[in-house]
Design a protein around this motif. Structure first.
Motif, PDB file in Angstrom:
ATOM      1  N   SER A 149      65.503  47.098 102.483  1.00  0.00           N
ATOM      2  CA  SER A 149      65.706  47.114 101.136  1.00  0.00           C
ATOM      3  C   SER A 149      66.815  45.985 100.669  1.00  0.00           C
ATOM      4  O   SER A 149      67.402  45.517 101.801  1.00  0.00           O
ATOM      5  N   VAL A 150      67.023  45.276  99.624  1.00  0.00           N
ATOM      6  CA  VAL A 150      67.758  44.396  99.131  1.00  0.00           C
ATOM      7  C   VAL A 150      67.986  43.216 100.168  1.00  0.00           C
ATOM      8  O   VAL A 150      69.159  42.655 100.264  1.00  0.00           O
ATOM      9  N   VAL A 151      66.632  42.868 100.709  1.00  0.00           N
ATOM     10  CA  VAL A 151      66.893  41.677 101.877  1.00  0.00           C
ATOM     11  C   VAL A 151      67.214  40.426 101.180  1.00  0.00           C
ATOM     12  O   VAL A 151      67.730  39.653 102.121  1.00  0.00           O
ATOM     13  N   PHE A 152      66.487  40.164 100.105  1.00  0.00           N
ATOM     14  CA  PHE A 152      66.702  38.817  99.569  1.00  0.00           C
ATOM     15  C   PHE A 152      67.727  38.667  98.453  1.00  0.00           C
ATOM     16  O   PHE A 152      67.870  37.689  97.759  1.00  0.00           O
ATOM     17  N   GLY A 153      68.628  39.889  98.458  1.00  0.00           N
ATOM     18  CA  GLY A 153      69.917  39.801  97.617  1.00  0.00           C
ATOM     19  C   GLY A 153      70.055  41.314  97.150  1.00  0.00           C
ATOM     20  O   GLY A 153      69.213  42.040  96.898  1.00  0.00           O
ATOM     21  N   CYS A 154      71.332  41.431  97.247  1.00  0.00           N
ATOM     22  CA  CYS A 154      72.057  42.715  96.967  1.00  0.00           C
ATOM     23  C   CYS A 154      72.713  42.717  95.633  1.00  0.00           C
ATOM     24  O   CYS A 154      73.748  41.857  95.670  1.00  0.00           O
TER      25      CYS A 154
END
Length: 313
Positions: free
Chosen positions: A144-149
């Motif tokens: 999860s949130v791999v492209f932005g947290c």
């Protein structure tokens, strides 16, 4: 020049990701009707529920009963999320076809979602994977949130590679890359997919995209160009992570399938039937739905041409 695939697999996640985000309880029989209609639309993989503790997500407390009542059909793979051994045992008993592990790319999101840091959570995966292997249950992973947290911003590519290496050590090579709060952009998505596919060519990656900031299909197109052929979506755009701020819905199934079909990419899914279901869900959950096709219709829905110009004023 990138080569667009001729066919992709679209996994419907509304019964899990969509339902978990809705505040009002959905009766079991209504869920059964919705899942059955999803099956009849032609989806070959459905993320049907999550075997979490009922107190964590009350909406999914009836996961076991749902699996007993739906119209299960050959050739349709039913997937479920499992957070721990108890959830896995429930999934095995309910005879789901595949289980998916929950993991966050950052420690901040992981602590919010699972009360564990990322790599501590991965250590906890070992007994789950061993038990699943004993039961002959296929296991897929997620990031999860791999492209932005929403807590830490951009996630370093090196972090994604470290997590993937750990998955490889655990023997899990089917991985979902999730843009949980819609922070990804095409440049970022391409960079991560290229890096991760180069290091782990044996992995089977899928994209789970949220349309929080209107970037989901642009990111899906980049995924297609980079060889991704598996995508998650949700009818009527329902969805959102309960443990992440502003995590609005997934890319809608009707939007994604319509775009793919317009591009000549096959899915094997009855788009008109998906749209009909989407309209019904939009009526039931108007505050949670988000779909361009439900607003504008298909490109092929032509209108009667005017005979003359209508002048105003």
């Amino acid at each position: 020049m990138s080569v667009i695939p001729e066919r992709v697999t679209v996994t419907e996640v509304c019964p899990r990701d969509g339902f978990q985000s809705l505040p009002a309880n959905i009766p079991l029989e209504e869920k059964v009707e919705i899942v059955n209609e999803i099956i009849y639309c032609g989806f070959k993989q459905i993320e049907v529920t999550s075997f979490v503790h009922p107190k964590a997500i009350p909406q999914l407390k009836d996961a076991d009963e749902l699996l007993q009542k739906i119209d299960r059909r050959n050739g349709v793979q039913l997937r479920a999320l499992v957070p721990n051994l108890i959830g896995l045992e429930r999934a095995i008993k309910a005879k789901v076809d595949k289980v998916k592990l929950m993991l966050s790319a950052t420690d901040s999101h992981s602590l919010s979602n699972a009360n564990r840091t990322t790599f501590d959570a991965m250590e906890d995966f070992k007994p789950l994977i061993n038990r699943a292997n004993e039961a002959g249950m296929p296991v897929s992973g997620s990031i999860s949130v791999v492209f932005g947290c929403p807590y830490e911003g951009d996630v370093p590519v090196s972090r994604i590679l470290q997590i993937s290496e750990k998955y490889a050590d655990l023997g899990v090579t089917n991985i979902s890359l999730a843009d949980t709060t819609g922070m990804g952009n095409p440049v970022r998505v391409r960079k991560i997919i290229r890096a991760i596919k180069k290091e782990f060519p044996e992995f089977d990656f899928s994209l789970h995209l949220h349309n929080t900031r209107g970037m989901a299909f642009a990111n899906a197109l980049v995924g297609l160009e980079e060889g991704i052929v598996n995508f998650d979506s949700s009818v009527a755009g329902l969805g959102g992570c309960p443990y992440a701020p502003n995590a609005s819905g997934n890319i809608s199934s009707e939007d994604l399938i319509h775009a793919l079909h317009e591009m000549g990419i096959e899915t094997g899914i009855d788009l008109d039937r998906v749209i009909k279901l989407g309209k019904n869900l939009e009526k039931k959950f108007p505050q949670s739905s988000d779909s361009f096709i439900l607003k504008a219709g298909k490109c092929s829905d032509l209108h009667l041409a005017p005979k003359e110009q209508v002048k105003l004023g």
